[in-house]
Design a protein around this motif. Structure first.
Motif, PDB file in Angstrom:
ATOM      1  N   PHE A   1      33.610  27.928  40.693  1.00  0.00           N
ATOM      2  CA  PHE A   1      33.683  28.530  39.356  1.00  0.00           C
ATOM      3  C   PHE A   1      34.645  29.715  39.383  1.00  0.00           C
ATOM      4  O   PHE A   1      34.985  30.231  40.454  1.00  0.00           O
ATOM      5  CB  PHE A   1      32.298  28.912  38.833  1.00  0.00           C
ATOM      6  N   LEU A   2      35.084  30.059  38.172  1.00  0.00           N
ATOM      7  CA  LEU A   2      36.014  31.185  38.041  1.00  0.00           C
ATOM      8  C   LEU A   2      35.184  32.443  37.807  1.00  0.00           C
ATOM      9  O   LEU A   2      34.224  32.405  37.039  1.00  0.00           O
ATOM     10  CB  LEU A   2      36.942  30.919  36.854  1.00  0.00           C
ATOM     11  N   LEU A   3      35.542  33.523  38.454  1.00  0.00           N
ATOM     12  CA  LEU A   3      34.731  34.741  38.369  1.00  0.00           C
ATOM     13  C   LEU A   3      35.559  35.962  37.991  1.00  0.00           C
ATOM     14  O   LEU A   3      36.587  36.240  38.607  1.00  0.00           O
ATOM     15  CB  LEU A   3      34.081  35.008  39.740  1.00  0.00           C
ATOM     16  N   LEU A   4      35.087  36.659  36.961  1.00  0.00           N
ATOM     17  CA  LEU A   4      35.640  37.978  36.651  1.00  0.00           C
ATOM     18  C   LEU A   4      34.609  38.987  37.134  1.00  0.00           C
ATOM     19  O   LEU A   4      33.487  39.042  36.617  1.00  0.00           O
ATOM     20  CB  LEU A   4      35.861  38.134  35.136  1.00  0.00           C
ATOM     21  N   LEU A   5      34.985  39.766  38.139  1.00  0.00           N
ATOM     22  CA  LEU A   5      34.065  40.744  38.726  1.00  0.00           C
ATOM     23  C   LEU A   5      34.496  42.134  38.269  1.00  0.00           C
ATOM     24  O   LEU A   5      35.546  42.625  38.676  1.00  0.00           O
ATOM     25  CB  LEU A   5      34.153  40.611  40.252  1.00  0.00           C
ATOM     26  N   VAL A   6      33.711  42.707  37.367  1.00  0.00           N
ATOM     27  CA  VAL A   6      34.103  43.989  36.768  1.00  0.00           C
ATOM     28  C   VAL A   6      32.980  45.012  36.917  1.00  0.00           C
ATOM     29  O   VAL A   6      31.945  44.908  36.262  1.00  0.00           O
ATOM     30  CB  VAL A   6      34.470  43.841  35.267  1.00  0.00           C
ATOM     31  N   SER A   7      33.199  45.997  37.774  1.00  0.00           N
ATOM     32  CA  SER A   7      32.152  47.004  37.988  1.00  0.00           C
ATOM     33  C   SER A   7      32.780  48.386  37.985  1.00  0.00           C
ATOM     34  O   SER A   7      33.920  48.564  37.558  1.00  0.00           O
ATOM     35  CB  SER A   7      31.449  46.725  39.314  1.00  0.00           C
ATOM     36  N   GLY A   8      32.007  49.368  38.488  1.00  0.00           N
ATOM     37  CA  GLY A   8      32.529  50.730  38.517  1.00  0.00           C
ATOM     38  C   GLY A   8      33.620  50.896  39.558  1.00  0.00           C
ATOM     39  O   GLY A   8      34.500  51.752  39.425  1.00  0.00           O
ATOM     40  N   GLY A   9      33.590  50.094  40.589  1.00  0.00           N
ATOM     41  CA  GLY A   9      34.568  50.258  41.668  1.00  0.00           C
ATOM     42  C   GLY A   9      35.513  49.084  41.840  1.00  0.00           C
ATOM     43  O   GLY A   9      36.474  49.171  42.599  1.00  0.00           O
ATOM     44  N   HIS A  10      35.252  47.975  41.142  1.00  0.00           N
ATOM     45  CA  HIS A  10      36.058  46.769  41.357  1.00  0.00           C
ATOM     46  C   HIS A  10      36.439  46.093  40.055  1.00  0.00           C
ATOM     47  O   HIS A  10      35.694  46.148  39.082  1.00  0.00           O
ATOM     48  CB  HIS A  10      35.307  45.778  42.249  1.00  0.00           C
ATOM     49  N   CYS A  11      37.587  45.456  40.076  1.00  0.00           N
ATOM     50  CA  CYS A  11      38.027  44.660  38.935  1.00  0.00           C
ATOM     51  C   CYS A  11      38.896  43.547  39.501  1.00  0.00           C
ATOM     52  O   CYS A  11      40.037  43.780  39.904  1.00  0.00           O
ATOM     53  CB  CYS A  11      38.808  45.548  37.970  1.00  0.00           C
ATOM     54  N   GLN A  12      38.328  42.359  39.604  1.00  0.00           N
ATOM     55  CA  GLN A  12      39.012  41.255  40.275  1.00  0.00           C
ATOM     56  C   GLN A  12      38.741  39.942  39.561  1.00  0.00           C
ATOM     57  O   GLN A  12      37.705  39.777  38.942  1.00  0.00           O
ATOM     58  CB  GLN A  12      38.470  41.086  41.707  1.00  0.00           C
ATOM     59  N   ILE A  13      39.696  39.027  39.714  1.00  0.00           N
ATOM     60  CA  ILE A  13      39.447  37.650  39.270  1.00  0.00           C
ATOM     61  C   ILE A  13      39.525  36.769  40.512  1.00  0.00           C
ATOM     62  O   ILE A  13      40.490  36.859  41.295  1.00  0.00           O
ATOM     63  CB  ILE A  13      40.480  37.189  38.228  1.00  0.00           C
ATOM     64  N   LEU A  14      38.499  35.954  40.707  1.00  0.00           N
ATOM     65  CA  LEU A  14      38.440  35.120  41.914  1.00  0.00           C
ATOM     66  C   LEU A  14      38.005  33.695  41.572  1.00  0.00           C
ATOM     67  O   LEU A  14      37.329  33.479  40.573  1.00  0.00           O
ATOM     68  CB  LEU A  14      37.400  35.672  42.898  1.00  0.00           C
ATOM     69  N   ILE A  15      38.384  32.782  42.439  1.00  0.00           N
ATOM     70  CA  ILE A  15      37.773  31.458  42.372  1.00  0.00           C
ATOM     71  C   ILE A  15      36.699  31.449  43.464  1.00  0.00           C
ATOM     72  O   ILE A  15      36.976  31.764  44.624  1.00  0.00           O
ATOM     73  CB  ILE A  15      38.795  30.332  42.622  1.00  0.00           C
ATOM     74  N   VAL A  16      35.469  31.143  43.060  1.00  0.00           N
ATOM     75  CA  VAL A  16      34.368  31.079  44.018  1.00  0.00           C
ATOM     76  C   VAL A  16      34.210  29.618  44.425  1.00  0.00           C
ATOM     77  O   VAL A  16      33.784  28.784  43.627  1.00  0.00           O
ATOM     78  CB  VAL A  16      33.063  31.624  43.403  1.00  0.00           C
TER      79      VAL A  16
END
Ligand code: KG4
Ligand code: ZN
Length: 343
Positions: free
Chosen positions: A129-144
């Motif tokens: 699945f495609l993942l947008l990981l957006v937090s206080g310390g990270h901002c990434q788009i990944l394929i899991v």
């Protein structure tokens, strides 16, 4: 199978017990917001001390609420990084202590993997699945692609999105953490009032940049004219709404590119997941949901309580690793930095 999870990487001390059939038997948490509030952000030394103070009681509470005991737990999973190292050490040492005393397997979980796999706990999402990981310390788009199998498509060149929310709130004197407050203020604001910059828009790739947006908000808030209006809630609402709209434009543009890359690599893949603290934002989720619908992708955002830091996600990631035989040594060293692609 039952796994006990411990999370102490930032300003939440959390413990949870999760089963293989996706039941969260208990999830307890002490938020340190009050401790850090006077400083406008997390003070690492205060955070480690608070983790130390609360962790033991929370382990007992989690066991009580789950009506279980340490002898019934199959493995102990702990956030072993990345994060504020003092807190990570506290959680890791407690987890190792429990594992050693009860002779149970110890699993060192990457905090980001906890966020990344949450949707598999809440929504039965299949790999890839495609993942947008957006937090206080990270901002990434990944394929899991699987547990421990991540392909990074892009990330922020400067600030994380949660950090931009927090800084905007701080500039407006709204307190900490900023995300939920900015979202609330934005509801009644005029989202078209200020036209803040959208760096990298329409460029290929999936990288982000939020520092220009932050600087533009800073200029607007500190300009002579605005300085006079900073006391007015209408001004604050408009800044929040405009900031959030631009953040949405940036995410939408980057995710559009990511979906194209994802579909080329995995023609049968159909799900996009958002995770991390910023995934609690309803406005941004609505926009991403609409985009995904138009591109024939399923969009999944876990419930708010499982988007922001919690231990259920750590227990679950630990359980997924445990099922695959991925157990760690008690010599595993806590890590302040730990890219997800090396998990
Ligand atoms: O995942 P998380 O709880 O901790 C980290 O691993 O960083 O994320 C915290 C971040 C903070 O920057 C906070 O302001 C942001 O998530 N956040 C939000 C919302 N709730 C939390 N940002 C935007 N809208 C929200 N509703
Ligand atoms: Zn987090």
């Amino acid at each position: 199978m039952k796994v006990l999870g411990i999370e102490t990487s930032c300003d939440e001390t959390a413990v949870a017990i999760v089963t293989e059939d996706k039941q969260i038997l208990s999830t307890v948490l002490h938020s340190q917001v009050k401790e850090h509030m006077p400083y406008g952000g997390v003070v690492p030394e205060l955070a480690s001390r608070a983790h130390l103070l609360f962790i033991e009681g929370l382990v007992e509470k989690a066991l009580d609420e789950a009506k279980t005991s340490l002898s019934d737990i199959d493995a102990v999973a702990v956030t072993a990084g990345p994060g504020l190292i003092g807190g990570v050490i506290v959680g890791t040492m407690v987890g190792k202590g429990i594992a050693a005393a009860t002779n149970k397997p110890f699993i060192a979980v990457n905090h980001l993997e906890g966020h990344a796999l949450t949707a598999r706990l809440t929504n039965d999402v299949e790999f890839p699945f495609l993942l947008l990981l957006v937090s206080g310390g990270h901002c990434q788009i990944l394929i899991v692609e699987g547990v421990g199998k991540y392909q990074l498509l892009g990330g922020t060149l400067d600030d994380a999105l949660g950090e931009a929310f927090d800084k905007t709130a701080k500039l407006l004197g709204l307190g900490y953490p900023g995300g939920p407050i900015v979202e609330k203020m934005a509801v009644t604001g005029d989202a078209n009032k200020y036209d803040f910059p959208r760096p990298l828009l329409d460029r290929p790739g999936c990288d982000f940049s939020f520092s220009g947006l932050k600087t533009a908000v800073f200029r607007e808030v500190t300009s002579q004219h605005s300085a006079l209006s900073t006391q007015h809630s209408e001004f604050k609402n408009d800044i929040c709404a405009s900031f959030q709209r631009v953040a949405g434009d940036i995410l939408e543009d980057r995710i559009k590119n990511a979906i194209e890359i994802f579909k080329n690599a995995h023609p049968t893949g159909e799900t996009m997941v958002v995770a991390g603290g910023v995934a609690a934002n309803k406005y941004l989720n609505n926009r991403l949901n609409t985009l995904c619908n138009s591109l024939k992708m399923k969009f999944i955002a876990p419930p708010v309580k499982l988007c922001t830091d919690n231990a259920a996600m750590i227990a679950w990631a630990g359980l997924e690793r445990f099922r695959l035989g991925l157990i760690d040594d008690l010599n595993f060293e806590p890590r302040a930095r730990w890219p997800l692609i090396n998990s």
